[in-house]
Write a protein that holds these residues in place. Structure first.
Motif, PDB file in Angstrom:
ATOM      1  N   SER A 154      -7.754   3.692  11.084  1.00 29.83           N
ATOM      2  CA  SER A 154      -7.021   3.846   9.815  1.00 29.83           C
ATOM      3  C   SER A 154      -5.930   4.901   9.914  1.00 29.83           C
ATOM      4  N   PRO A 192      -1.707  -6.197  11.866  1.00 33.34           N
ATOM      5  CA  PRO A 192      -0.976  -5.615  10.745  1.00 33.34           C
ATOM      6  C   PRO A 192       0.505  -5.520  11.104  1.00 33.34           C
ATOM      7  N   PRO A 248      -5.092  -7.848   7.758  1.00 36.35           N
ATOM      8  CA  PRO A 248      -5.860  -6.599   7.781  1.00 36.35           C
ATOM      9  C   PRO A 248      -6.234  -6.224   9.215  1.00 36.35           C
TER      10      PRO A 248
END
Length: 445
Positions: free
Chosen positions: A245, A323, A327
């Motif tokens: 992330s 991405p 996702p």
């Protein structure tokens, strides 16, 4: 098979099955030269067929009869035979698991369909066939209604057969459908892919329809692909090709090109492994004479014919799906070279073996992405072209220094066996006289 025999085979070491299925072609003609597994010398002896209980399902259009798949062992050594498609993919998947990864795959088929039966095909000598529908109508809500019962039965019956579909629609071309199978583990995906063909042909017969998974039935129309989506997951379920992330805002530092900046380092190594080995394993992806007609000059129909890759590029041999278009957990590679006539076990085995080799050797990408290539690059040889025929592809795969011969990829035994089967196919083609030749030369030569 009788129930008692089935139970005996399950409780014992399997049952005998004639090895000639590895000694003849799709028309039951014995191969031109003797191959190792089944031949005159060993009398086309039995192999040991071992029932895989984990493949249990029922065939809904055959009164829900139980159905199982098998894998084949040498009756003397009890070792897997080198050319058993399920055994080959199982071995690759186990090698991945030994490194802590699970092979995940998806498959899409495009296929022409005809209002013909096996009898009418023979009577017409496979000429002047009637397509299921007319015209070029990809993604059409209208064309499916012309054969509504058949269209929905394909979706519903395959679900009951435990071959779940993700998408099912018309594709460009007269009577063409495209069907995407729901992704799962690679061995299960290959099972489902081969059984989807069986299901489509079985259900089609009930409706007087023949689906065809031939790669290029018509010279002036798009061919039929068998695109394969691949990824790896850790034993904990994490997508190995996905970024963390913290990297998503700006992409991975150290990515070789902008196209790979949302692909993990392992994903880039995997991609490099496939690209390095792609020209050497082409018969495993495109196993027929006809399949190369789809690729030659295929750019007009989005059929790749070179060692290329690119982010979300349908013009490339390998499309990076990452991405920002999906996702992170959906990050994967789509290998767009195979046609609908591919053997999914062999194709997935070759792709995953090459990719894992790329990770283990930390290979670098051999070329820039397709977005940085020009037509001039192709003309000057800066872009590596893929073999343009089964003959050249087989010769390349069987070279002594072929990457396919690496024991961690396909190995010598499989290359020699499968290469021998392709040499047989090439021999039959070279001996054939086609309609094109007669029409072109008979009068004017």
């Amino acid at each position: 098979m009788a129930k008692d025999k089935f139970l005996s085979a399950v409780s014992g070491n399997g049952f005998g099955f004639c090895s000639v299925i590895f000694g003849w072609d799709i028309h039951d003609q014995v191969y031109s030269r003797e191959l190792l597994i089944s031949n005159k010398t060993n009398g086309y002896r039995d192999l040991l067929a071992v029932i895989d209980l984990f493949t249990f399902r029922r065939i809904p259009w055959e009164n829900n009869v139980p159905f199982f798949l098998v894998h084949f062992l040498d009756p003397d050594t009890k070792e897997p035979i080198c050319a058993d498609p399920r055994g080959v993919l199982k071995a690759v998947a186990e090698r991945a698991q030994s490194n802590g990864w699970n092979c995940i795959a998806g498959c899409e088929y495009e296929y022409f369909q005809f209002k013909e039966t096996p009898e009418s095909l023979a009577e017409k000598k496979f000429m002047s066939l009637q397509p299921l529908t007319s015209g070029m109508h990809g993604y059409s809500l209208l064309r499916t209604q012309l054969n509504n019962d058949y269209f929905h039965e394909l979706f519903d019956e395959t679900y009951k057969f435990e071959v779940p579909l993700e998408g099912h629609h018309t594709e460009t071309g007269p009577g063409v459908y495209e069907t995407a199978l729901a992704y799962t583990t690679a061995l299960r995906m290959a099972d489902n892919a081969i059984l989807f063909k069986y299901a489509a042909k079985s259900i089609g017969m009930k409706h007087g329809i023949t689906p065809s998974f031939m790669a290029k039935p018509w010279g002036n129309l798009p061919g039929c692909s068998g695109h394969i989506h691949v990824s790896l997951r850790t034993k904990e379920g994490k997508a190995l090709f996905a970024l963390s992330s913290s990297e998503l805002d700006s992409g991975r530092v150290g990515a070789a090109y902008p196209d790979t900046k949302y692909l993990s380092q392992e994903g880039e190594w995997f991609l490099a492994g496939v690209l390095h080995g792609l020209p050497d394993i082409m018969p495993m992806l495109v196993p027929t004479i006809n399949g190369y007609k789809r690729l030659v000059g295929g750019e007009a129909f989005w059929a790749p014919n070179a060692v290329t890759y690119g982010y979300d590029s349908r013009a490339a041999s390998i499309r990076i799906i990452s991405p920002p278009s999906v996702p992170p957990e959906a990050t994967r590679l789509e290998v767009r070279v195979p046609g609908a006539d591919m053997n999914p076990y062999f194709a997935m085995s070759a792709i995953f073996a090459l990719g894992i080799r790329g990770i283990k050797q930390k290979l670098s990408l051999p070329c820039p992405p397709i977005s940085q290539m020009t037509q001039e690059d192709k003309e000057t040889g800066k872009v590596q072209m893929l073999p343009a025929s089964l003959e050249t592809a087989t010769e390349r795969m069987m070279r002594p220094d072929s990457i396919a011969r690496d024991p961690e990829v396909l190995g010598d035994e499989l290359v020699e066996h499968f290469g021998g089967t392709r040499q047989h196919e090439i021999k039959l083609w070279n001996e054939a006289v086609t309609n094109w030749e007669v029409e072109r030369y008979l009068e004017l030569a």
